[in-house]
Each structure stands twice: as C-alpha cells, then as structure tokens.
Scaffold this motif. Structure first.
Motif, mmCIF file in Angstrom:
data_model
loop_
_atom_site.group_PDB
_atom_site.id
_atom_site.type_symbol
_atom_site.label_atom_id
_atom_site.label_comp_id
_atom_site.label_asym_id
_atom_site.label_seq_id
_atom_site.Cartn_x
_atom_site.Cartn_y
_atom_site.Cartn_z
ATOM 1 N N GLY A 19 -10.118 -8.406 0.921
ATOM 2 C CA GLY A 19 -8.730 -8.536 0.491
ATOM 3 C C GLY A 19 -8.569 -8.765 -1.003
ATOM 4 N N ARG A 20 -9.609 -9.329 -1.607
ATOM 5 C CA ARG A 20 -9.539 -9.602 -3.056
ATOM 6 C C ARG A 20 -9.632 -8.326 -3.875
ATOM 7 N N ALA A 22 -7.995 -5.474 -2.961
ATOM 8 C CA ALA A 22 -6.855 -4.625 -2.588
ATOM 9 C C ALA A 22 -6.227 -4.027 -3.841
ATOM 10 N N PRO A 23 -5.622 -2.835 -3.713
ATOM 11 C CA PRO A 23 -4.912 -2.269 -4.864
ATOM 12 C C PRO A 23 -3.891 -3.256 -5.447
ATOM 13 N N TYR A 24 -3.294 -4.072 -4.576
ATOM 14 C CA TYR A 24 -2.326 -5.098 -4.984
ATOM 15 C C TYR A 24 -2.924 -6.070 -5.997
ATOM 16 N N MET A 25 -4.260 -6.222 -5.937
ATOM 17 C CA MET A 25 -4.928 -7.201 -6.787
ATOM 18 C C MET A 25 -5.617 -6.546 -7.991
ATOM 19 N N LYS A 27 -5.960 -4.131 -11.482
ATOM 20 C CA LYS A 27 -5.208 -3.603 -12.620
ATOM 21 C C LYS A 27 -5.135 -2.082 -12.528
ATOM 22 N N GLU A 29 -5.546 0.885 -9.882
ATOM 23 C CA GLU A 29 -5.676 1.141 -8.446
ATOM 24 C C GLU A 29 -6.751 2.181 -8.127
ATOM 25 N N ARG A 66 -5.091 -3.152 6.809
ATOM 26 C CA ARG A 66 -5.153 -2.578 5.457
ATOM 27 C C ARG A 66 -5.628 -1.128 5.447
ATOM 28 N N TYR A 68 -6.037 0.512 2.841
ATOM 29 C CA TYR A 68 -6.918 0.759 1.699
ATOM 30 C C TYR A 68 -8.397 0.712 2.083
ATOM 31 N N SER B 36 2.089 -7.392 0.083
ATOM 32 C CA SER B 36 0.752 -6.909 -0.276
ATOM 33 C C SER B 36 0.635 -5.388 -0.183
ATOM 34 N N ILE B 37 1.309 -4.803 0.799
ATOM 35 C CA ILE B 37 1.165 -3.367 1.028
ATOM 36 C C ILE B 37 2.396 -2.611 0.518
ATOM 37 N N GLN B 74 -0.182 -8.827 -12.133
ATOM 38 C CA GLN B 74 0.003 -7.633 -11.285
ATOM 39 C C GLN B 74 0.864 -7.967 -10.066
ATOM 40 N N ASN B 75 0.507 -9.076 -9.381
ATOM 41 C CA ASN B 75 1.295 -9.461 -8.198
ATOM 42 C C ASN B 75 2.745 -9.674 -8.581
ATOM 43 N N HIS B 78 4.483 -6.400 -9.098
ATOM 44 C CA HIS B 78 4.732 -5.745 -7.808
ATOM 45 C C HIS B 78 5.895 -6.420 -7.078
ATOM 46 N N ILE B 362 -6.403 -14.808 3.273
ATOM 47 C CA ILE B 362 -6.952 -13.514 2.839
ATOM 48 C C ILE B 362 -7.782 -13.669 1.572
ATOM 49 N N GLY B 363 -8.130 -14.901 1.235
ATOM 50 C CA GLY B 363 -9.101 -15.118 0.166
ATOM 51 C C GLY B 363 -8.619 -14.776 -1.230
ATOM 52 N N ARG B 364 -7.307 -14.880 -1.446
ATOM 53 C CA ARG B 364 -6.811 -14.476 -2.757
ATOM 54 C C ARG B 364 -6.415 -15.646 -3.641
#
Lengths: 165, 418
Positions: A19-20, A22-25, A27, A29, A66, A68, B36-37, B74-75, B78, B362-364
């Motif tokens: 999860g770390r 993910a494209p969300y995380m 810079k 993608e 996910r 991704y 997230s998605i 980034q978050n 988004h 989710i480990g973030r």
C-alpha cells in the motif's frame, strides 16, 4: 521463450504492491512499474521480460481491491498468470485490464526460472518438449480479453458481457 | 424456489429471479469510492469511458478515509482535487477527513440499507452486510464503470452459511468467531461465494461489522449478517425505514457448506503472522511480547470495541515499553466514547488517540511498524508488510485481547486481568 516466475499459495496484493507504493503515494505514477513484488521478490521488476509467466498456488491476489497490483504486472507486460484459484477481486481486475488468467495448478509441473514456449491464445505451454493444455476461461471472459479489457469491450458493445443488447 | 439472501438481493437488482452460478447484470443502489483510489477512478471515468457525469449523484458516496488527514503533499493535492470533483458532480454524500471509515460511516448515515446492492472501491465493502446489504469490493475500472452506468455484472455466488449456536463467554467477542471461521474454512474457503452469518441476533451493529468485514478474509464476495435482532430494529427506527418484506431467510435455501460454531466453548482466537487463516487458541499461543497494541479499523474500532477495552483498562496503566494506539472507526464512535468516559479511561491508561479513519491498517501513516517490532492488531489483515516494515510481526486479536495485551506487555487473555 518466456520465463516462469514461481510463487506459493495465498499471494496477497500487499505482496504484489504494498500500500505504501500505491500511485496515490507516489510523486511519479509511472514509477509503479518498478514496484511489483518490490519487497516479496525485489529482483522481479528489473528482471521480468514481456510475456513471462507467473505460476502460483491457490488464492492468488487475495486481500485488497487495489487494481494497481495487477496494473503493475501489466506495466511490466506479464504474459499470463496461472494458478489453481484466484481471489475474485484480483481476477476481475486482471480481466478488466486484459491480463490472461488461467485456472490450473502447474506448481509441481514447472519450476522457477524455467524457460517455456507459450501460445496463450490457444492456452498452450510447451515445457521441455511437453505440451500443456490450459483449461480455457469461460467464453465471455475470452471476449473481454480479446477486446483488450472491459473498457474497450464496453465502448465497443455498449453493454456488459452477458447483458442483453 | 427458496433463495439465499444473496440470491434474493441480486434477483431484485437484476429484475429477474436468479440462482447461484449464473451471471447477471444488476442495477446498483449505491457506489462508494474513497480517497486512495479516486484519482484513477476519475481518470478512467472521464478519459477512458468518456462519461462527463456520474449516473446519479444521489447514489454515490465519497469518503476520505485511507490517508486522513493527508500525510504527504501528493495526498493533500489528490484530496483537494477530489473535493472539487465532488462539488462539480453535485455529490451530497461526501464525508471528509475525520468522519471515519467508509463502511461504518455509510451504515451510520443510513445510506447502506438491507437488501441493497452496494459496490465499493475497497475490499472490505463486504461490511455493508452489517445491515443486510449485498456489499462487494471492486477495483478502479469496475467502480468507474459503475459510476458511469449505475450497473455492474456479477456471477451470482453460492453461499457458505455460518451457523452460530449458544452464547459467547465473557472476554470472547465477534472477532474470535470471525477468526475461528477463517481457521475452519481457510483464506479461500468462501472465494467467489457469499457468507451468511446466522444465530447472531444479539450482536450489536459494530460486532456485526466485525463479521461482515472479515468475510473477505475467507474470500467472500459478500458477508451478510442475517438482519434480525434488536440492534437492527433500533437502527432502522432511528433512520425511519423498514426491512424490505421480500428479504428473509428461507428455510429451504441451498448452501454450499454449513459451518457450525458453538459459541459457548469459543476461546479468544489469535491469527499469527503472516496469514489471516493461521489461527490458534490464545491458550496455545505461548508468550509473545509486543511493542504496539493497535485498536481500530472498520473491523474492530467501533464504540463497543473501545468500550470493551476501557472496561478492562479502567484504573490501570499500559505496560512500560508498550504503546497503545486507538483509532476510532468513525466520528460517531469517537463522540460516543467521549460522552461516556471510554476515551478518558483509555487516555488515562496511556493510550494515544488518532483521527477516525483507516490509520496504519494500510501501512501509510499514524503508527506504521519498524523492522523487528511486534503488534497486536484488532484489524483484519496481518500480511507481511501490511502495517509498515515487512520485518514486523502482526498478530490479529479482539479488542478484549488488545486491552489485556496492552496491560500485560505480552499477548494476554482478558481473564488474566480479573
């Protein structure tokens, strides 16, 4: 020729892409292509070649929804995934992205690093001169794969597979 | 022909009677998407599918829960884009940072209701089975298609029936039942199937959500707790709606498997690293010292879970060297815990309290684990690397075990506290 990448049972999507990553995380993608199996199998992303096969035990892709995870596998152009059972969300996501998935247990037939010949449209693998016929996916799934995924399918047909026109 | 709850719900949504094994295209009652998605969903919706608007803004719910509040620039960017998009689309059911995790929030808001088909961009969308909905998780592309068309295709699932008997002993709760079922049928025991939970009328909504969310951990496409009992009646009365008369357990429905569990002899269950279905009785675990106790998630961060921990921790202090992180599942749970003193008890015992949301599950952010650390987690997954370092060890257990563990410093039985 395609290389076989062998995995065990219950490969979860956190192993495919944590999860770390993910494209969300990220810079950038597009960097997702560097992260399939980034922790579970760190050499994978650099060594995998287009068309290579993932061969695994049951319940491949369990866990998170996910997309991704299969997307990262698509970015490195994995040829197909072969496992006796797929987790359903992963299977749908892979189908939607146009990644062929075959339900078969080849974990005791093939080995990691083996080079095999693939004819995926016919569902055939040739290993050590021996021909292995994979069970064909249901017809409507083959239609989606043939279209290149669910989005091109929907745009082409204006309906879901199996829906009256 | 008698039908399972999943068959009844899908039949209504498909507009024709369906049976397990056939494919159906169904009308969706509610689409849930989270932060997230959302960037990829919005991209597929507009750029690939060419849709300008969602099919019905009243049937879309958007929740910022996966990284809430934002951990990185980034978050944050988004999330700013998502807020703008929600306004453009005229979506009223938008729940911003701090409201909580999508599944409890949609139940609390009365948006998720019995008999609905709900698809969500999260695997734990099985959680809508808390109130007798058919909730199922899907990926980016399926959710984008659902937003564009209000429809999806489904293979009508077979159903595994879990039949509970008797009553749980003190110190035992729904988490133990959920983990026991994972132990019995395995992580793929219900793949492609619905899980129906029977014999649990006395459970609260939060405890129902424990089971509904754990249903995906045995592969379930949906996890429906039979929607009868006082908690469901009170919830429906609060929101002013009634049970659809067509939704009821039919005695002659066909199940692929029935799993019988005697609650009266159930012990606390612990899932040991790194698979959810590697479960042992707590009494057989041996001594496992922990660095962190984490109480939270859609599975076990509800008010009753914090209250159960507080009852055991009242007037006591967590063990030296242990940190306890409590992340309420929703603002409603947090508010109730504030009002009844639960939160004060947990804070006085030494717990740290986080913003309602998915937190470190989710480990973030908000409590990720270092290499070599061991965590007792009330969540739903102990996959390697799930909460941070792949070198960390995650054990899953109930809120009661979490409280006992925080006080003892090792994974402990709640009875040890008495």
């Amino acid at each position: 020729m395609a290389r076989v990448w062998m995995f065990g049972a219950h490969v979860n999507t956190d192993q495919i892409v944590p999860g770390r990553y993910a494209p969300y995380m990220l810079k950038d993608e597009a960097a997702l292509r560097n992260y399939p199996f980034v922790e579970a199998r760190p050499e994978f992303a650099a060594m995998v070649q287009p068309g290579d096969l993932l061969v695994a035990g049951p319940n491949f892709g369990c866990g998170s929804s996910r997309e991704y995870a299969p997307l990262a596998l698509k970015m490195v152009e994995v040829g197909a995934i072969i496992a006796p059972l797929f987790a359903r969300i992963f299977y749908r996501n892979a189908l939607n992205l146009g990644i062929p998935c075959f339900e078969a247990d080849l974990t005791s037939v093939l080995h990691d690093g083996q080079q095999v010949e693939t004819h995926l449209n016919e569902g055939v693998i040739v290993a050590n001169g021996q021909t292995i016929q994979l069970p064909p996916p249901p017809a409507f799934l083959r239609e989606v794969w043939a279209a290149g995924g669910i989005v091109p399918y929907y745009k082409q047909h204006g309906r879901f597979p199996g829906q009256a026109g | 022909m008698a039908q399972t709850l999943a068959e009844q719900i899908i039949s209504r949504a498909a507009g024709r009677p369906v049976r397990a094994g056939e494919n159906a295209v169904v009308a969706i009652d509610l689409v849930m998407m989270h932060d997230s998605i959302s960037p990829s969903i919005i991209k597929v919706l507009h750029s690939e599918l060419g849709a300008e608007r969602v099919f019905d803004p009243e049937r879309v719910a958007v929740v910022i829960d996966h990284v809430a509040p934002a951990a990185t620039i980034q978050n944050a960017e988004h999330q700013a884009n998502l807020r703008r998009w929600v306004r453009q689309q005229g979506i009223r059911h938008f729940f911003d940072v701090g409201r909580g995790i999508s599944h409890p929030v949609l139940v609390e808001e009365g948006l998720a209701r019995p008999g609905m088909v709900i698809v969500g961009s999260d695997s734990h969308s099985t959680g809508y089975g808390t109130v007798g909905a058919f909730g199922t998780g899907m990926g980016t592309t399926d959710i984008a298609l659902a937003l564009a068309t209000g429809r999806t295709w489904l293979r009508v699932p077979e159903t595994v029936r879990v039949q509970a008997h008797g009553h749980m002993r003190p110190g035992v709760s729904a988490k133990d039942l959920g983990l026991k079922v994972a132990r019995e049928i395995g992580a793929d025991g219900a793949t492609y199937q619905s899980v129906e939970w029977h014999g649990l009328d006395e459970l609260s909504l939060g405890e129902r959500m424990t089971l509904a969310t754990l249903s995906i951990e045995v592969g379930g496409k949906a996890g429906i707790v039979v929607p009868t009992g006082a908690a469901i009646e009170a919830h429906m009365a609060q929101h002013g709606y009634q049970m659809p008369e067509w939704l009821r357990v039919e005695a002659r429905a066909t199940y692929s498997r029935v799993v019988e569990i005697d609650l009266s002899v159930l012990e606390p269950q612990i899932s040991v690293p790194h698979q959810v279905d590697t479960v042992v009785d707590l009494s057989a675990l041996g001594r496992v010292e922990v660095d962190v106790v984490y109480l939270g998630t859609c599975t076990n961060g509800h008010h009753e879970h914090m209250a159960a921990a507080a009852r055991l921790m009242k007037g006591r202090k967590i063990a030296p060297g242990v940190r306890m992180i409590v992340v309420p599942t929703s603002s409603e749970a947090l508010l109730r815990a504030t009002e009844d003193g639960t939160l004060a008890t947990l804070i006085a015992a030494g717990a740290a309290i986080g913003t309602p949301g998915c937190g470190a599950c989710i480990g973030r952010h908000m409590g990720v684990l270092a290499p070599g650390e061991t965590c007792l987690f009330t969540g739903n997954r102990n996959f390697r690397g799930r909460m941070g370092s792949p070198e960390a060890q995650i054990y899953l257990g109930s809120p009661e075990v979490a409280a006992a563990t925080a006080l003892a410093g090792y994974i402990a039985h709640p009875a040890e506290l008495v």
